[in-house]
Design a protein around this motif. Structure first.
Motif, PDB file in Angstrom:
ATOM      1  N   GLY A 199       0.798  -1.211   0.000  1.00 50.38           N
ATOM      2  CA  GLY A 199       0.000   0.000   0.000  1.00 50.38           C
ATOM      3  C   GLY A 199       0.836   1.268   0.000  1.00 50.38           C
ATOM      4  N   PHE A 200       2.160   1.116   0.051  1.00 52.28           N
ATOM      5  CA  PHE A 200       3.081   2.242   0.027  1.00 52.28           C
ATOM      6  C   PHE A 200       4.067   2.039  -1.113  1.00 52.28           C
ATOM      7  N   ILE A 201       4.677   3.141  -1.583  1.00 47.28           N
ATOM      8  CA  ILE A 201       5.696   3.065  -2.619  1.00 47.28           C
ATOM      9  C   ILE A 201       6.933   3.788  -2.106  1.00 47.28           C
ATOM     10  N   CYS A 231       8.425   6.431   2.400  1.00 46.05           N
ATOM     11  CA  CYS A 231       7.350   5.570   1.934  1.00 46.05           C
ATOM     12  C   CYS A 231       6.110   6.438   1.751  1.00 46.05           C
ATOM     13  N   LEU A 232       5.615   6.478   0.544  1.00 53.62           N
ATOM     14  CA  LEU A 232       4.465   7.303   0.204  1.00 53.62           C
ATOM     15  C   LEU A 232       3.239   6.416   0.098  1.00 53.62           C
ATOM     16  N   ARG A 233       2.197   6.746   0.851  1.00 51.21           N
ATOM     17  CA  ARG A 233       0.971   5.940   0.849  1.00 51.21           C
ATOM     18  C   ARG A 233       0.256   6.093  -0.484  1.00 51.21           C
ATOM     19  N   MET A 234      -0.154   4.961  -1.056  1.00 48.26           N
ATOM     20  CA  MET A 234      -0.863   4.948  -2.329  1.00 48.26           C
ATOM     21  C   MET A 234      -2.329   4.622  -2.080  1.00 48.26           C
ATOM     22  N   CYS A 235      -3.212   5.353  -2.748  1.00 52.85           N
ATOM     23  CA  CYS A 235      -4.643   5.137  -2.622  1.00 52.85           C
ATOM     24  C   CYS A 235      -5.190   4.542  -3.914  1.00 52.85           C
ATOM     25  N   GLN A 236      -5.919   3.462  -3.772  1.00 56.61           N
ATOM     26  CA  GLN A 236      -6.523   2.787  -4.912  1.00 56.61           C
ATOM     27  C   GLN A 236      -7.572   3.687  -5.550  1.00 56.61           C
ATOM     28  N   GLN A 237      -7.499   3.870  -6.866  1.00 56.47           N
ATOM     29  CA  GLN A 237      -8.435   4.726  -7.575  1.00 56.47           C
ATOM     30  C   GLN A 237      -9.433   3.939  -8.406  1.00 56.47           C
ATOM     31  N   GLY A 238      -9.182   2.653  -8.559  1.00 53.47           N
ATOM     32  CA  GLY A 238     -10.072   1.833  -9.367  1.00 53.47           C
ATOM     33  C   GLY A 238      -9.299   1.036 -10.396  1.00 53.47           C
ATOM     34  N   ILE A 239      -9.983   0.685 -11.462  1.00 52.43           N
ATOM     35  CA  ILE A 239      -9.397  -0.147 -12.511  1.00 52.43           C
ATOM     36  C   ILE A 239      -9.435   0.631 -13.819  1.00 52.43           C
ATOM     37  N   SER A 295      -0.938   8.862  -5.226  1.00 58.47           N
ATOM     38  CA  SER A 295      -0.521   9.206  -3.870  1.00 58.47           C
ATOM     39  C   SER A 295      -1.720   9.694  -3.075  1.00 58.47           C
ATOM     40  N   CYS A 296      -1.813   9.263  -1.828  1.00 60.41           N
ATOM     41  CA  CYS A 296      -2.910   9.698  -0.953  1.00 60.41           C
ATOM     42  C   CYS A 296      -2.698  11.131  -0.505  1.00 60.41           C
ATOM     43  N   VAL A 297      -1.471  11.650  -0.617  1.00 65.60           N
ATOM     44  CA  VAL A 297      -1.152  13.010  -0.205  1.00 65.60           C
ATOM     45  C   VAL A 297      -1.518  13.944  -1.334  1.00 65.60           C
TER      46      VAL A 297
END
Length: 114
Positions: free
Chosen positions: A20-22, A43-51, A110-112
């Motif tokens: 969940g992080f990159i 570590c940068l938090r990644m947020c799922q945006q879909g497909i 990125s969630c940020v």
């Protein structure tokens, strides 16, 4: 997560991020002769945006007609900074003969917010 427990001059430690992080930056740090460490990655938090559906060539410039193991991390591409978990889109007999397959992939950013 930090791997390594030697903290002397010349030592090298390796960093990794949880799911969940990159990792942004060099995954290794070294203790320099002056006693200071090289820059620490983050570590940068990644947020799922879909497909998304994306052409296989757009992911890394090559076509294998499978999409499996294809991924992308970097500047926004089709609104995603991370594209992974790709599978070949199977619709109709024409897809079987396609040189460069259409892929269906997970899209994250990125969630940020900047």
């Amino acid at each position: 997560m930090v791997y390594g427990n030697d903290w002397w001059v010349g030592s090298v430690v390796r960093y990794a991020c949880r799911n969940g992080f990159i990792l942004v930056g060099d995954p290794t740090r070294a203790c320099q002769p002056n006693g200071l460490w090289t820059p620490k990655p983050i570590c940068l938090r990644m947020c799922q945006q879909g497909i998304i559906e994306i052409n296989e060539r757009e992911l890394n410039g090559t076509c294998s007609s499978t999409c499996t193991n294809k991924s992308y991390v970097g500047p926004l591409k089709q609104g995603c900074s991370r594209i992974d978990n790709c599978t070949k889109k199977e619709t109709g007999w024409k897809r079987f003969f396609a040189q460069c397959a259409p892929c269906v992939c997970d899209c994250s950013i990125s969630c940020v917010s900047g």
